[in-house]
Scaffold this active site. Structure first.
Site, short mmCIF file in Angstrom:
data_model
loop_
_atom_site.label_atom_id
_atom_site.label_comp_id
_atom_site.label_asym_id
_atom_site.label_seq_id
_atom_site.Cartn_x
_atom_site.Cartn_y
_atom_site.Cartn_z
N ILE A 111 0.82 -1.22 0.00
CA ILE A 111 0.00 0.00 0.00
C ILE A 111 0.86 1.27 0.00
CG2 ILE A 111 -0.34 0.37 2.49
CD1 ILE A 111 -3.10 0.33 -0.22
N HIS A 154 7.21 -11.77 5.40
CA HIS A 154 6.82 -11.40 4.04
C HIS A 154 8.04 -11.06 3.21
CE1 HIS A 154 6.74 -7.80 6.59
NE2 HIS A 154 7.16 -7.12 5.54
N HIS A 199 9.26 -8.71 -0.09
CA HIS A 199 8.93 -7.61 -0.99
C HIS A 199 9.46 -7.96 -2.38
CE1 HIS A 199 8.20 -4.41 2.19
NE2 HIS A 199 8.92 -5.26 2.89
P1 5GP Z 1 8.40 -4.30 6.64
O1 5GP Z 1 7.68 -5.00 7.77
O2 5GP Z 1 8.98 -5.29 5.65
O3 5GP Z 1 9.41 -3.33 7.12
O4 5GP Z 1 7.33 -3.44 5.84
C1 5GP Z 1 5.97 -3.80 5.80
C2 5GP Z 1 5.36 -3.37 4.49
O5 5GP Z 1 3.97 -3.64 4.55
C3 5GP Z 1 5.52 -1.88 4.18
O6 5GP Z 1 6.13 -1.71 2.92
C4 5GP Z 1 4.10 -1.35 4.22
O7 5GP Z 1 3.85 -0.35 3.25
C5 5GP Z 1 3.26 -2.58 3.97
N1 5GP Z 1 1.95 -2.53 4.62
C6 5GP Z 1 1.72 -2.25 5.94
N2 5GP Z 1 0.41 -2.29 6.20
C7 5GP Z 1 -0.21 -2.61 5.02
C8 5GP Z 1 -1.57 -2.80 4.67
O8 5GP Z 1 -2.49 -2.69 5.47
N3 5GP Z 1 -1.82 -3.14 3.38
C9 5GP Z 1 -0.81 -3.28 2.45
N4 5GP Z 1 -1.19 -3.62 1.19
N5 5GP Z 1 0.48 -3.10 2.75
C10 5GP Z 1 0.78 -2.77 4.03
#
Ligand code: 5GP
Length: 135
Positions: free
Chosen positions: A30, A93, A95
């Site tokens: 998002i 997750h 990316h």
């Molecule tokens: P990380 O945990 O790898 O640092 O980042 C988490 C990723 O999840 C971020 O890039 C953020 O934009 C994405 N993200 C967090 N909440 C949501 C959500 O509710 N929906 C979506 N589609 N992406 C999300």
């Protein structure tokens, strides 16, 4: 309590879905750092990517590969890169990020903004390509 990604997988929170199988779910990030930036999440709720069972890890890359092939065909890019970070959401997750240069892989830069329609158009196109190639 269920993670935000488990709520997305369950359909309790909306997302721009790309694909799923029995173990994994892919949808657009998002707050993308590139057009087509996709998250691939295991349906099992484990915080740390490297704490996932080997059996899940072994099927993780083949699923990411299929999603990345679909992204590559839809989003003009040199290649699809992959990052594992997990500092924000405590649900493992990957990316998948379309890249043209090193800067495209930076999470420090300002995030891109797309309208709902644009997000929908991107996810529809990648989802359709995934279906054509793999379903
Ligand atoms: P990380 O945990 O790898 O640092 O980042 C988490 C990723 O999840 C971020 O890039 C953020 O934009 C994405 N993200 C967090 N909440 C949501 C959500 O509710 N929906 C979506 N589609 N992406 C999300």
């Amino acid at each position: 309590m269920a993670t935000i990604f488990s709520k997305i997988i369950k359909g309790d929170i909306p997302c721009y879905k790309i694909a799923e199988d029995e173990n994994f779910f892919a949808f657009l990030d998002i707050n993308p750092i590139a057009k087509g930036h996709t998250l691939v999440v295991p349906k099992i709720e484990v915080d740390n990517f490297f704490h996932l069972d080997d059996t899940i890890l072994m099927s993780y890359m083949p699923f990411c590969k299929k999603v990345s092939i679909a992204i590559e065909k839809v989003v003009p890019c040199n290649r699809v890169g992959m990052s594992v970070i997990g500092l924000e959401v405590p649900h493992a997750h990957v990316h998948l990020i379309p890249l043209n240069n090193m800067g495209d892989a930076s999470f420090s830069k300002k995030k891109l903004e797309f309208s709902k329609e644009e997000f929908q158009e991107i996810s529809n196109a990648i989802a359709k390509q995934f279906q054509i190639d793999f379903l």
